[in-house]
Design an enzyme around this catalytic site. Structure first.
Site, PDB file in Angstrom:
ATOM      1  N   CYS A  33      -2.038   4.073  -6.281  1.00  0.00           N
ATOM      2  CA  CYS A  33      -1.779   5.087  -7.310  1.00  0.00           C
ATOM      3  C   CYS A  33      -3.021   5.346  -8.167  1.00  0.00           C
ATOM      4  O   CYS A  33      -3.955   5.976  -7.695  1.00  0.00           O
ATOM      5  CB  CYS A  33      -0.550   4.699  -8.116  1.00  0.00           C
ATOM      6  SG  CYS A  33       0.209   6.107  -8.928  1.00  0.00           S
ATOM      7  N   HIS A  65       3.419   2.457  -4.664  1.00  0.00           N
ATOM      8  CA  HIS A  65       3.247   1.094  -5.200  1.00  0.00           C
ATOM      9  C   HIS A  65       4.004   0.046  -4.380  1.00  0.00           C
ATOM     10  O   HIS A  65       5.083  -0.391  -4.801  1.00  0.00           O
ATOM     11  CB  HIS A  65       3.829   1.025  -6.612  1.00  0.00           C
ATOM     12  CG  HIS A  65       3.117   1.817  -7.648  1.00  0.00           C
ATOM     13  ND1 HIS A  65       2.099   1.304  -8.421  1.00  0.00           N
ATOM     14  CD2 HIS A  65       3.285   3.093  -8.066  1.00  0.00           C
ATOM     15  CE1 HIS A  65       1.675   2.220  -9.264  1.00  0.00           C
ATOM     16  NE2 HIS A  65       2.379   3.319  -9.078  1.00  0.00           N
ATOM     17  N   GLU A  84       3.544  -2.961  -4.296  1.00  0.00           N
ATOM     18  CA  GLU A  84       3.625  -4.211  -5.080  1.00  0.00           C
ATOM     19  C   GLU A  84       4.919  -4.288  -5.903  1.00  0.00           C
ATOM     20  O   GLU A  84       5.241  -5.353  -6.437  1.00  0.00           O
ATOM     21  CB  GLU A  84       2.386  -4.359  -5.985  1.00  0.00           C
ATOM     22  CG  GLU A  84       2.320  -3.437  -7.209  1.00  0.00           C
ATOM     23  CD  GLU A  84       1.838  -2.029  -6.904  1.00  0.00           C
ATOM     24  OE1 GLU A  84       1.762  -1.663  -5.711  1.00  0.00           O
ATOM     25  OE2 GLU A  84       1.559  -1.291  -7.869  1.00  0.00           O
TER      26      GLU A  84
HETATM   27  N1  GLN Z   1      -0.984   9.328 -13.162  1.00  0.00           N
HETATM   28  C1  GLN Z   1      -1.717   8.120 -13.247  1.00  0.00           C
HETATM   29  C2  GLN Z   1      -3.211   8.377 -13.303  1.00  0.00           C
HETATM   30  O1  GLN Z   1      -3.638   9.498 -13.294  1.00  0.00           O
HETATM   31  C3  GLN Z   1      -1.407   7.192 -12.084  1.00  0.00           C
HETATM   32  C4  GLN Z   1       0.006   6.670 -12.187  1.00  0.00           C
HETATM   33  C5  GLN Z   1       0.220   5.351 -11.546  1.00  0.00           C
HETATM   34  O2  GLN Z   1      -0.703   4.565 -11.263  1.00  0.00           O
HETATM   35  N2  GLN Z   1       1.477   5.015 -11.367  1.00  0.00           N
HETATM   36  O3  GLN Z   1      -3.967   7.442 -13.359  1.00  0.00           O
END
Ligand code: GLN
Length: 195
Positions: free
Chosen positions: A81, A174, A176
């Site tokens: 992410c 994710h 994890e």
């Molecule tokens: N939207 C977040 C970002 O721009 C990422 C979100 C996440 O890691 N769950 O960093």
């Protein structure tokens, strides 16, 4: 036994969940906050969280340049992410001053799947893993486009959500958070292959 030592970049984000998932996938897992700690790991996970904050803190903790150098020199890395965003060579819509470590020749769009209340879960088929992975998407980015060296490992709704370029792996979602350690095992195997 070939047990790799894998760090989790511990500036911000869901560090603890990655430490647990890596230990379950038979790695020795440690938080990394300082350049000296970075020097001691065989691989590094960049967690989910907020990429603008991770970018700022990496500069503040003196990790931006050492990390860029080690990734460019072939350190195995896995970003989830916000971590995927940090591994992108280019962000389509960066916050001003937001920088990345780079390592994957791709352009990413932040918050592409919508805001926090549009977070969702979906089964995702990932190349190299048998059976779908439960993908948890939280304000998730997607990958707009990739260069010729990048393998696309998964798509969701026609958008790229998992990629690999050499020793760098990244997912929009994710693993994890699910208790399913197959993606972490894939990464631990990548690290093992380089030791
Ligand atoms: N939207 C977040 C970002 O721009 C990422 C979100 C996440 O890691 N769950 O960093």
């Amino acid at each position: 036994m070939n047990t790799p030592v894998i760090g989790v970049l511990a500036l911000q984000g869901d560090v603890r969940e990655h430490l647990i998932a890596l230990a379950a996938a038979d790695a020795v897992a440690r938080p990394v906050r300082r350049p000296e700690e970075l020097a001691e790991v065989d691989g590094l996970v960049i967690p989910g969280g907020e990429s603008t904050t991770i970018s700022k803190l990496a500069t503040l903790f003196g990790l931006m340049e050492p990390l860029r150098e080690r990734i460019a020199a072939g350190l195995p890395v896995y970003g989830t992410c916000a971590g995927l965003i940090m591994l992108a060579d280019k962000i389509l819509d960066p916050r001003s001053g937001q920088e990345t470590f780079g390592g994957i020749d791709m352009i990413v769009r932040r918050n592409a799947f919508g805001r926090q209340n549009e977070s969702f879960e979906a089964g995702v088929t990932v190349d190299g893993i048998d059976g779908p992975v439960e993908g948890v998407f939280i304000r998730a980015p997607w990958v707009e486009s990739v260069g010729a060296e990048v393998e696309v490992l998964a798509e969701h709704d026609g958008h790229i959500v998992a990629v690999r370029q050499g020793r760098a792996l990244a997912t929009s979602f994710h693993p994890e958070l699910t208790g399913d350690h197959r993606v972490h095992s894939l990464f631990v195997d990548m690290v093992r292959a380089e030791r």
